[in-house]
Design a protein around this motif. Sequence first.
Motif, PDB file in Angstrom:
ATOM      1  N   GLN A   1      43.917  42.291  44.039  1.00 57.83           N
ATOM      2  CA  GLN A   1      43.711  43.506  43.076  1.00 57.83           C
ATOM      3  C   GLN A   1      43.887  42.598  41.686  1.00 57.83           C
ATOM      4  O   GLN A   1      43.209  42.999  40.784  1.00 57.83           O
ATOM      5  N   GLN A   2      45.180  42.091  41.548  1.00 54.48           N
ATOM      6  CA  GLN A   2      45.603  41.406  40.508  1.00 54.48           C
ATOM      7  C   GLN A   2      44.590  40.357  39.890  1.00 54.48           C
ATOM      8  O   GLN A   2      44.231  40.023  38.841  1.00 54.48           O
ATOM      9  N   ARG A   3      44.253  39.439  41.003  1.00 55.57           N
ATOM     10  CA  ARG A   3      43.461  38.281  40.785  1.00 55.57           C
ATOM     11  C   ARG A   3      41.733  38.681  40.405  1.00 55.57           C
ATOM     12  O   ARG A   3      41.239  38.094  39.628  1.00 55.57           O
ATOM     13  N   ARG A   4      41.485  39.307  41.345  1.00 63.87           N
ATOM     14  CA  ARG A   4      40.026  39.891  41.657  1.00 63.87           C
ATOM     15  C   ARG A   4      39.176  38.442  41.764  1.00 63.87           C
ATOM     16  O   ARG A   4      38.303  38.534  40.961  1.00 63.87           O
ATOM     17  N   PRO A   5      39.541  37.592  42.894  1.00 61.61           N
ATOM     18  CA  PRO A   5      38.899  36.610  43.071  1.00 61.61           C
ATOM     19  C   PRO A   5      37.298  36.890  43.928  1.00 61.61           C
ATOM     20  O   PRO A   5      37.276  38.119  44.492  1.00 61.61           O
ATOM     21  N   LEU A   6      36.370  36.136  43.974  1.00 59.62           N
ATOM     22  CA  LEU A   6      35.303  36.145  44.902  1.00 59.62           C
ATOM     23  C   LEU A   6      35.753  36.056  46.159  1.00 59.62           C
ATOM     24  O   LEU A   6      36.587  34.975  46.541  1.00 59.62           O
ATOM     25  N   VAL A   7      35.569  36.933  47.008  1.00 56.02           N
ATOM     26  CA  VAL A   7      36.079  36.931  48.513  1.00 56.02           C
ATOM     27  C   VAL A   7      34.762  36.408  49.530  1.00 56.02           C
ATOM     28  O   VAL A   7      33.970  37.428  49.364  1.00 56.02           O
ATOM     29  N   VAL A   8      34.946  35.514  50.157  1.00 55.17           N
ATOM     30  CA  VAL A   8      33.961  35.052  51.112  1.00 55.17           C
ATOM     31  C   VAL A   8      34.658  35.142  52.388  1.00 55.17           C
ATOM     32  O   VAL A   8      35.614  34.565  52.881  1.00 55.17           O
ATOM     33  N   THR A   9      34.135  36.099  53.349  1.00 56.36           N
ATOM     34  CA  THR A   9      34.726  36.150  54.586  1.00 56.36           C
ATOM     35  C   THR A   9      33.721  35.524  55.708  1.00 56.36           C
ATOM     36  O   THR A   9      32.687  35.907  55.724  1.00 56.36           O
TER      37      THR A   9
ATOM     38  N   THR B   1      24.152  29.558  58.044  1.00 49.33           N
ATOM     39  CA  THR B   1      25.116  30.775  57.636  1.00 49.33           C
ATOM     40  C   THR B   1      24.400  31.787  56.819  1.00 49.33           C
ATOM     41  O   THR B   1      23.432  31.566  56.009  1.00 49.33           O
ATOM     42  N   GLY B   2      24.356  32.912  57.579  1.00 45.52           N
ATOM     43  CA  GLY B   2      23.912  34.107  57.013  1.00 45.52           C
ATOM     44  C   GLY B   2      24.689  34.724  55.943  1.00 45.52           C
ATOM     45  O   GLY B   2      26.046  34.621  56.082  1.00 45.52           O
ATOM     46  N   LEU B   3      24.169  34.963  54.959  1.00 48.56           N
ATOM     47  CA  LEU B   3      24.938  35.656  53.524  1.00 48.56           C
ATOM     48  C   LEU B   3      24.527  36.988  53.127  1.00 48.56           C
ATOM     49  O   LEU B   3      23.304  37.180  52.931  1.00 48.56           O
ATOM     50  N   TYR B   4      25.530  37.959  53.031  1.00 46.94           N
ATOM     51  CA  TYR B   4      25.234  39.139  52.172  1.00 46.94           C
ATOM     52  C   TYR B   4      26.176  39.327  51.146  1.00 46.94           C
ATOM     53  O   TYR B   4      27.186  39.300  51.259  1.00 46.94           O
ATOM     54  N   ALA B   5      25.669  39.733  49.979  1.00 47.53           N
ATOM     55  CA  ALA B   5      26.505  39.879  48.885  1.00 47.53           C
ATOM     56  C   ALA B   5      26.698  41.596  48.558  1.00 47.53           C
ATOM     57  O   ALA B   5      25.614  42.100  48.598  1.00 47.53           O
ATOM     58  N   ALA B   6      27.772  41.946  48.143  1.00 47.83           N
ATOM     59  CA  ALA B   6      27.990  43.190  47.574  1.00 47.83           C
ATOM     60  C   ALA B   6      27.110  43.223  46.192  1.00 47.83           C
ATOM     61  O   ALA B   6      27.132  42.159  45.597  1.00 47.83           O
ATOM     62  N   ALA B   7      26.960  44.340  45.760  1.00 48.77           N
ATOM     63  CA  ALA B   7      26.206  44.715  44.646  1.00 48.77           C
ATOM     64  C   ALA B   7      26.896  43.979  43.282  1.00 48.77           C
ATOM     65  O   ALA B   7      26.273  43.605  42.452  1.00 48.77           O
ATOM     66  N   ASP B   8      28.229  43.959  43.464  1.00 51.64           N
ATOM     67  CA  ASP B   8      28.860  43.399  42.139  1.00 51.64           C
ATOM     68  C   ASP B   8      29.126  42.032  42.174  1.00 51.64           C
ATOM     69  O   ASP B   8      29.771  41.784  41.295  1.00 51.64           O
ATOM     70  N   VAL B   9      28.476  41.315  42.946  1.00 53.16           N
ATOM     71  CA  VAL B   9      28.649  39.757  43.155  1.00 53.16           C
ATOM     72  C   VAL B   9      27.732  39.303  41.995  1.00 53.16           C
ATOM     73  O   VAL B   9      26.438  39.489  42.116  1.00 53.16           O
ATOM     74  N   SER B  10      28.248  38.478  41.172  1.00 54.81           N
ATOM     75  CA  SER B  10      27.525  37.793  40.052  1.00 54.81           C
ATOM     76  C   SER B  10      26.604  36.946  40.675  1.00 54.81           C
ATOM     77  O   SER B  10      26.873  36.270  41.779  1.00 54.81           O
ATOM     78  N   GLU B  11      25.533  36.203  39.657  1.00 53.96           N
ATOM     79  CA  GLU B  11      24.627  35.298  40.195  1.00 53.96           C
ATOM     80  C   GLU B  11      25.704  33.932  40.229  1.00 53.96           C
ATOM     81  O   GLU B  11      25.308  33.031  41.374  1.00 53.96           O
ATOM     82  N   GLN B  12      26.549  33.735  39.557  1.00 50.47           N
ATOM     83  CA  GLN B  12      27.346  32.642  39.422  1.00 50.47           C
ATOM     84  C   GLN B  12      28.085  32.494  41.015  1.00 50.47           C
ATOM     85  O   GLN B  12      28.295  31.618  41.656  1.00 50.47           O
TER      86      GLN B  12
END
Length: 270
Positions: free
Chosen positions: A84-92, A128-139
């Motif tokens: 929460q402090q850093r807010r990185p992109l999380v890839v699981t 690898t199948g990928l699905y992104a949350a709505a708040d994931v940016s294009e970058q």
Amino acid sequence: MVFIGGAGNMAGAVIGGLVADGYPADRIVATGRNRGKLDEFAARSGVQVSTDNETAIGDADILVLSVKPQVMKDLCESIRDAVQQRRPLVVTLAAGIPLAAYQRWLGEGVPVVRAMPNTPALVGTGVTGLYAAADVSEQQRGQAQRIAEAVGLAHWVDDESGIDQVIAVSGSGPAYYFLFMEAMIDAAEKAGMARADAERLTLQTALGAAKLAAASDVDVAQLRRNVMSPGGTTERAVQRFQQGGLEQLVEQAMSDCAERAAQMARELDQ
């Protein structure tokens, strides 16, 4: 970039692919509990290692989670404050856990991408199948795609349920081919071929067929027909498969697989 569970097989394969693709090894941190295993991995790969997840996350723009689904909840809750402090992109990389679960465990506002690699990723030929949350940016989508492409082909789905279909095709798909190869090897041995020879010929034939299909500009149905001379040996074998209902069996098996994937996601979301 931080990999939690980074010394494991799948994370190690991804890290190796990224480094081979030019990503600086010294900008990757792999974390884990076993210091000896981490040190061996660092010596082999050139990445940094740590047993302290929270400290490692403090400098991370990308956080890759590569632990078993059964321990993912406890892990996420243990690193929630740092995330929460850093807010990185999380890839699981964990199978079966829906985005809603990560949003509860890590807290709101954390961009998450689900990645579903298959085992051929271990040798750089994965899907690898990928699905992104709505708040994931294009970058950030681009960053996730680079991670996936480090070990093979990346395939985005527009709906989270699409991950279940990816599992049915490529996530579980290697086992289908292994089963078919196993059956071919057993049949050849029963017909009198030495098992080592049967295995060598079967594996090379599977490899060659896949490479030919990938390189060809015609579909696999036409490639099959190209091998089948009218009234010949291949036609006889293929007819036997079809008389046994091969196509219908494959369709049902993949449907069962996708259904089970959706069921497991509901169970893991509890």
